[in-house]
Design a protein around this motif. Structure first.
Motif, PDB file in Angstrom:
ATOM      1  N   UNK A 109       0.748  -1.057   0.007  1.00 15.54           N
ATOM      2  CA  UNK A 109      -0.040   0.065  -0.055  1.00 15.54           C
ATOM      3  C   UNK A 109       0.897   1.239   0.063  1.00 15.54           C
ATOM      4  N   UNK A 110       0.592   2.223  -0.924  1.00 15.80           N
ATOM      5  CA  UNK A 110       1.429   3.303  -0.902  1.00 15.80           C
ATOM      6  C   UNK A 110       0.871   4.453  -0.104  1.00 15.80           C
ATOM      7  N   UNK A 111       1.463   5.367   0.206  1.00 13.14           N
ATOM      8  CA  UNK A 111       0.951   6.471   1.170  1.00 13.14           C
ATOM      9  C   UNK A 111       0.013   7.317   0.283  1.00 13.14           C
ATOM     10  N   UNK A 112      -0.612   8.030   0.748  1.00 11.91           N
ATOM     11  CA  UNK A 112      -1.721   8.979   0.084  1.00 11.91           C
ATOM     12  C   UNK A 112      -0.855  10.049  -0.759  1.00 11.91           C
ATOM     13  N   UNK A 113       0.001  10.617   0.003  1.00 14.22           N
ATOM     14  CA  UNK A 113       0.692  11.754  -0.671  1.00 14.22           C
ATOM     15  C   UNK A 113       1.592  11.272  -1.675  1.00 14.22           C
ATOM     16  N   UNK A 114       2.119  10.015  -1.679  1.00 17.23           N
ATOM     17  CA  UNK A 114       2.854   9.458  -2.905  1.00 17.23           C
ATOM     18  C   UNK A 114       1.978   9.157  -3.856  1.00 17.23           C
ATOM     19  N   UNK A 115       0.662   8.478  -3.922  1.00 24.50           N
ATOM     20  CA  UNK A 115      -0.353   8.281  -4.747  1.00 24.50           C
ATOM     21  C   UNK A 115      -0.626   9.771  -5.349  1.00 24.50           C
ATOM     22  N   UNK A 116      -1.134  10.958  -4.654  1.00 25.56           N
ATOM     23  CA  UNK A 116      -1.454  12.204  -5.019  1.00 25.56           C
ATOM     24  C   UNK A 116      -0.307  12.634  -6.071  1.00 25.56           C
ATOM     25  N   UNK A 117       0.866  12.636  -5.598  1.00 27.33           N
ATOM     26  CA  UNK A 117       1.989  12.905  -6.550  1.00 27.33           C
ATOM     27  C   UNK A 117       2.114  12.109  -7.877  1.00 27.33           C
ATOM     28  N   UNK A 118       1.966  10.901  -7.747  1.00 27.00           N
ATOM     29  CA  UNK A 118       1.917  10.046  -9.002  1.00 27.00           C
ATOM     30  C   UNK A 118       0.616  10.465  -9.829  1.00 27.00           C
ATOM     31  N   UNK A 119      -0.316  10.731  -9.354  1.00 27.95           N
ATOM     32  CA  UNK A 119      -1.704  10.901 -10.128  1.00 27.95           C
ATOM     33  C   UNK A 119      -1.406  12.380 -10.792  1.00 27.95           C
ATOM     34  N   UNK A 120      -0.681  13.099 -10.252  1.00 28.25           N
ATOM     35  CA  UNK A 120      -0.680  14.534 -10.793  1.00 28.25           C
ATOM     36  C   UNK A 120       0.261  14.503 -11.933  1.00 28.25           C
ATOM     37  N   UNK A 121       1.151  13.751 -11.777  1.00 23.68           N
ATOM     38  CA  UNK A 121       2.437  13.469 -12.910  1.00 23.68           C
ATOM     39  C   UNK A 121       1.694  12.855 -13.967  1.00 23.68           C
ATOM     40  N   UNK A 122       0.782  11.860 -13.885  1.00 17.21           N
ATOM     41  CA  UNK A 122       0.271  10.893 -14.863  1.00 17.21           C
ATOM     42  C   UNK A 122      -0.953  11.717 -15.470  1.00 17.21           C
ATOM     43  N   UNK A 123      -1.498  12.656 -14.874  1.00 14.38           N
ATOM     44  CA  UNK A 123      -2.606  13.076 -15.290  1.00 14.38           C
ATOM     45  C   UNK A 123      -2.514  13.879 -16.876  1.00 14.38           C
ATOM     46  N   UNK A 124      -1.387  14.610 -17.135  1.00 18.72           N
ATOM     47  CA  UNK A 124      -1.629  15.250 -18.551  1.00 18.72           C
ATOM     48  C   UNK A 124      -1.062  14.158 -19.662  1.00 18.72           C
ATOM     49  N   UNK A 125      -0.550  12.965 -19.189  1.00 17.38           N
ATOM     50  CA  UNK A 125      -0.081  11.991 -19.947  1.00 17.38           C
ATOM     51  C   UNK A 125      -1.381  11.466 -20.532  1.00 17.38           C
TER      52      UNK A 125
END
Length: 396
Positions: free
Chosen positions: A1-17
């Motif tokens: 399980x990843x931390x919420x902040x790590x997932x939030x950062x990942x989603x932010x990076x992936x969104x434009x792609x």
């Protein structure tokens, strides 16, 4: 399980792609954006509990694609659209292509059919992930006004497709440069800088640099941002008053950013022809590495400004060149160069022309004339910290 902040950062990076991938496949910018937002929401709920998928970008594309299909099946044109819609990526699809779609999305948001303000707003919304309210707050306009600007931008590029070719990259870099500058020197309002804009500009430029690591100007722009932002913490006092470069506590500058920026621009200049962003980054590096204003290598800065003025002439470059000229050859030489801008309509009435003239007059011992130009500059700026600083100079 990843931390919420790590997932939030990942989603932010992936969104434009992910958005870039869907828009490339299907068009329909608004519909794709809504679908991506739903997919991001689903991920933010499921991934903390179930874990991040092995191919997170593919997961988001699949979920968003299903949302699009569900929506279009309910419309009258279902059959025609379903002929062209691919719901999911095939198992053997190269998901690294999503990375290239980030740059394509930037190209789309910086489409030549859009005005400069619309390019900036759409980039921050679609690629940066900022809300309409955040963008409106950054540019001090009502949220409804910014919403209309973004909506008009989306409608204007609807059906235009992605602009192709590397010749579009300069427009992308220019928009990122504008976003950074607005964050670093906010044009109006009570704050000198808006950290959310500088941070977003740096993040997006890192994305472009990851896609184009061998492009000298992409590298130069990233270096310029890092070297400039390294001074951010010392530019204001605790109560928000402006602190000029000469009076800043250089021991508090961000050495990590300076080292990264110097390494980037040094590499770029060594392997590619110099461009305007690389030259500006080189100038910023000289400032950042100098122990004090007096120990700054002003002759080298002047040489770089002369090159920049020949390569990309504009009034702001000439202003800065006049300051460097004054530091090398004396204030009268700087004032003489500044006089060449008197008839330039591009800068007529801009507060910086009066502010630089006042500074050089002060250096020349013409204090009364300097105070007059400081007063003129104070009347012409919409930035409260700059206005207060200029007014303080009138009583100095």
């Amino acid at each position: 399980m990843s931390g919420a902040s790590e997932i939030e950062d990942l989603l932010r990076r992936l969104a434009p792609r992910v958005l870039g991938t869907l828009v490339r496949r299907h068009g329909q910018f608004d519909a794709c954006e809504d679908a991506v937002q739903e997919a991001l929401l689903a991920a933010s709920v499921q991934w903390p509990e179930q874990g991040v998928p092995n191919e997170p970008a593919g997961w988001l594309v699949t979920v968003a694609g299903r949302r699009l299909t569900d929506q279009w099946r309910s419309e009258a044109a279902r059959r025609q659209r379903e002929l062209t819609v691919a719901t999911e990526p095939s198992p053997d699809e190269d998901l690294s292509r999503h990375v290239d779609d980030t740059l394509k999305l930037l190209f789309l948001c910086c489409h030549p059919e859009l005005s400069e303000p619309s390019q900036v707003a759409l980039t921050l919304r679609a690629v940066g992930g900022l809300t309409t309210a955040e963008i409106a707050n950054a540019f001090l306009v009502p949220e409804s006004t910014m919403a209309q600007r973004i909506s008009r931008g989306k409608q204007k590029i609807k059906g235009l497709g992605f602009p192709d070719g590397p010749e579009r990259l300069p427009a992308v870099l220019h928009v990122l440069y504008l976003i950074f500058n607005e964050g670093y020197n906010t044009t109006s309002g009570p704050d000198l800088q808006r950290v959310e804009l500088t941070a977003e500009a740096i993040r997006l430029t890192r994305e472009v640099h990851a896609l184009r690591p061998d492009d000298g100007e992409v590298t130069g722009l990233l270096a310029l941002m890092l070297l400039t932002d390294a001074r951010r913490a010392t530019r204001t006092t605790s109560d928000g008053a402006l602190v000029p470069l000469a009076e800043q506590d250089r021991s508090r500058w961000d050495r990590g950013r300076i080292e990264e920026g110097v390494a980037l621009v040094s590499h770029a200049l060594a392997v590619s022809p110099p461009g305007p962003y690389q030259l500006q980054a080189a100038i910023a590096a000289i400032h950042d590495e100098a122990p004090s204003t007096e120990q700054t290598d002003w002759p080298q800065i002047l040489v770089l400004y002369k090159l920049l003025d020949r390569m990309a002439p504009n009034p702001m470059v000439t202003l800065n060149r006049a300051i460097a000229t004054a530091m090398v050859h004396g204030p009268k030489a700087g004032l003489e160069l500044l006089g060449s801008l008197n008839g330039d309509k591009r800068i007529a009435g801009h507060y910086r022309l009066d502010a630089v003239r006042a500074h050089l007059l002060d250096l020349a011992g013409e204090h009364e004339q300097a105070r007059e130009h400081y007063r003129r500059a104070a009347k012409r700026t919409f930035s409260l910290p700059e206005r207060e600083y200029l007014l303080r100079k009138t009583s100095g």
